[in-house]
Design a protein around this motif. Sequence first.
Motif, PDB file in Angstrom:
ATOM      1  N   LYS A  25    -101.879 109.283   2.901  1.00 44.71           N
ATOM      2  CA  LYS A  25    -100.652 108.568   2.516  1.00 44.71           C
ATOM      3  C   LYS A  25    -100.811 107.901   1.156  1.00 44.71           C
ATOM      4  O   LYS A  25     -99.890 107.933   0.323  1.00 44.71           O
ATOM      5  N   HIS A  26    -101.957 107.296   0.939  1.00 39.39           N
ATOM      6  CA  HIS A  26    -102.201 106.680  -0.371  1.00 39.39           C
ATOM      7  C   HIS A  26    -102.200 107.735  -1.471  1.00 39.39           C
ATOM      8  O   HIS A  26    -101.623 107.520  -2.558  1.00 39.39           O
ATOM      9  N   TYR A  27    -102.816 108.880  -1.195  1.00 40.39           N
ATOM     10  CA  TYR A  27    -102.867 109.951  -2.191  1.00 40.39           C
ATOM     11  C   TYR A  27    -101.466 110.479  -2.490  1.00 40.39           C
ATOM     12  O   TYR A  27    -101.101 110.695  -3.657  1.00 40.39           O
ATOM     13  N   LEU A  29     -91.470 120.093  -7.913  1.00 38.41           N
ATOM     14  CA  LEU A  29     -92.379 118.951  -7.838  1.00 38.41           C
ATOM     15  C   LEU A  29     -92.721 118.636  -6.383  1.00 38.41           C
ATOM     16  O   LEU A  29     -93.891 118.351  -6.053  1.00 38.41           O
ATOM     17  N   GLN A  30     -91.744 118.707  -5.503  1.00 38.08           N
ATOM     18  CA  GLN A  30     -92.000 118.446  -4.084  1.00 38.08           C
ATOM     19  C   GLN A  30     -92.968 119.477  -3.500  1.00 38.08           C
ATOM     20  O   GLN A  30     -93.863 119.132  -2.728  1.00 38.08           O
ATOM     21  N   ARG A  31     -92.790 120.757  -3.882  1.00 36.30           N
ATOM     22  CA  ARG A  31     -93.705 121.786  -3.381  1.00 36.30           C
ATOM     23  C   ARG A  31     -95.127 121.572  -3.911  1.00 36.30           C
ATOM     24  O   ARG A  31     -96.111 121.737  -3.174  1.00 36.30           O
ATOM     25  N   THR A  32     -95.251 121.171  -5.170  1.00 39.60           N
ATOM     26  CA  THR A  32     -96.574 120.928  -5.747  1.00 39.60           C
ATOM     27  C   THR A  32     -97.247 119.735  -5.079  1.00 39.60           C
ATOM     28  O   THR A  32     -98.452 119.765  -4.775  1.00 39.60           O
ATOM     29  N   VAL A  33     -96.486 118.674  -4.849  1.00 43.65           N
ATOM     30  CA  VAL A  33     -97.032 117.491  -4.174  1.00 43.65           C
ATOM     31  C   VAL A  33     -97.453 117.850  -2.748  1.00 43.65           C
ATOM     32  O   VAL A  33     -98.528 117.431  -2.276  1.00 43.65           O
ATOM     33  N   ALA A  34     -96.614 118.616  -2.052  1.00 38.61           N
ATOM     34  CA  ALA A  34     -96.955 119.000  -0.676  1.00 38.61           C
ATOM     35  C   ALA A  34     -98.227 119.851  -0.642  1.00 38.61           C
ATOM     36  O   ALA A  34     -99.083 119.680   0.244  1.00 38.61           O
ATOM     37  N   ALA A  35     -98.393 120.765  -1.604  1.00 35.27           N
ATOM     38  CA  ALA A  35     -99.609 121.589  -1.652  1.00 35.27           C
ATOM     39  C   ALA A  35    -100.842 120.741  -1.937  1.00 35.27           C
ATOM     40  O   ALA A  35    -101.907 120.930  -1.329  1.00 35.27           O
ATOM     41  N   ALA A  36    -100.703 119.766  -2.858  1.00 35.52           N
ATOM     42  CA  ALA A  36    -101.838 118.889  -3.164  1.00 35.52           C
ATOM     43  C   ALA A  36    -102.209 118.022  -1.965  1.00 35.52           C
ATOM     44  O   ALA A  36    -103.386 117.802  -1.671  1.00 35.52           O
ATOM     45  N   VAL A  37    -101.186 117.533  -1.257  1.00 40.24           N
ATOM     46  CA  VAL A  37    -101.448 116.706  -0.066  1.00 40.24           C
ATOM     47  C   VAL A  37    -102.113 117.544   1.025  1.00 40.24           C
ATOM     48  O   VAL A  37    -103.047 117.083   1.699  1.00 40.24           O
ATOM     49  N   HIS A  38    -101.655 118.775   1.212  1.00 46.00           N
ATOM     50  CA  HIS A  38    -102.270 119.655   2.214  1.00 46.00           C
ATOM     51  C   HIS A  38    -103.735 119.941   1.866  1.00 46.00           C
ATOM     52  O   HIS A  38    -104.605 119.940   2.753  1.00 46.00           O
ATOM     53  N   LYS A  39    -104.011 120.180   0.608  1.00 49.89           N
ATOM     54  CA  LYS A  39    -105.398 120.417   0.178  1.00 49.89           C
ATOM     55  C   LYS A  39    -106.262 119.181   0.415  1.00 49.89           C
ATOM     56  O   LYS A  39    -107.404 119.286   0.877  1.00 49.89           O
TER      57      LYS A  39
END
Length: 449
Positions: free
Chosen positions: A163-165, A302-312
């Motif tokens: 969540k912080h990330y 941007l939402q897709r990129t953030v979601a991919a980074a959060v998943h990683k």
Amino acid sequence: MATDVPVRPADAFAGPPAPFRPDRPDRGRVAVRLRRLIGVREDVLDYVPEERPRYTRYGVVVLNTALLAGLSMAVALATYRSGMPLAALITVAVVWSGVILSLDSWLVSTTHGIPAGRLLRTVLPRLVISLLLSISIAEPLLFQFFDKEIRQQIAVSNDEAVKHYEGMLIRCNPKTGEVDASAACHDYQLNVKNSPAQLAKSIAGNTDATQQMQSRVEAITKTSKGNWAVADRECDRKKWIWITPTAARTTETCENAKKSAKAYDRSSRIDYYQGQLKKLTTTGTTLSAQQDRASASYGPALQRTVAAAVHKRRAELADDGLLTRAHALEAVAWNDWFAALIFVVVHLLLLGIDSMPVLGKLMSGSTTYDGLLVSRFETSRRIHADEIEVQYACAEMEHEVQRHRVQQETTERMQRLEHEQRLAQAERSLKLRAELDRRSANLLRGDRR
């Protein structure tokens, strides 16, 4: 009836009683092997058979510690290397158990025969080594005891970290496309293609380049027009040179002005710069169209990129390694005083059990068996010293014999040499006398003639 009463007791004819010490050797194979495991000498223990149970249980303690070490290693490998084959798991656990068994056996065997006055300072270094070994044994078991709490703490910590990330990604990468360049956002910047801010920077850079190119083209065009204006002025009909009323020619100044104007047009590369200006203008139009489209598509990208980074990030945190479990156990242990109390008590209990082979020696103190070993060591030292003295005396006497033999041989050789010298001298005297007699005889025969 008198004949029925024995004259002497029945045991009066029995053999001599068995000696009180040493006792008969222990025939229990398991007990002997357990005591041999910790380096106990049965021939010495036969003089204090009362201590056989003590050292048998001492061997059991060492064996239990080794088995506990193997179990701890098996639990650790099964937890951190879940895909490890069962055969490899058992092999590593058995090898580790053997290593701990050999180390504990050595540590315990070196404590036998220590006098009471030196027991503490001798056992303390061994106790430190035993505590280090016990930590390696106790920690995997401790992790297993608090496994449920550790997993819950890891899950909570991972959710908070994710969540912080995610919050930092959203904060440092706004929908406007303007990336936050502060130090706090240094590790949270995303690279999303065709962001409005990037396109705005590209448009601004293209506009500046277009203006600079426009200024250069205008300056070149202005200079070229000025050169041709000079040429037109110098080539005016009024300045022609009339050879006849119908024939005339231009002046040399006119020709030079034309040549200068043409040379400037060739060297100024006006066609190249006009082409570059056209390209920059087309690029500006394209970027403006892309900016209009990016305003609508950048948000979902941007939402897709953030979601991919959060998943990683979530996948990276899913690996609960040794340090992760250690930090989680620390958080669980010091969450409140009761949890800390349980953690400390269980930890100390495991450390006490694992270090019991050496700790038991410190608790039991010096035994009668140790005293007998001390006496035997002292006797062995004295016997060895006496043996060295005997060997020295024998060697010294042997040297004296050799010295005397050498002296005798030297005397005999000297006497033999003197005898040979006297014989040689006598032979020479005989020869000399014979020669003198021969010459005297010759002289006498000469006188007669």
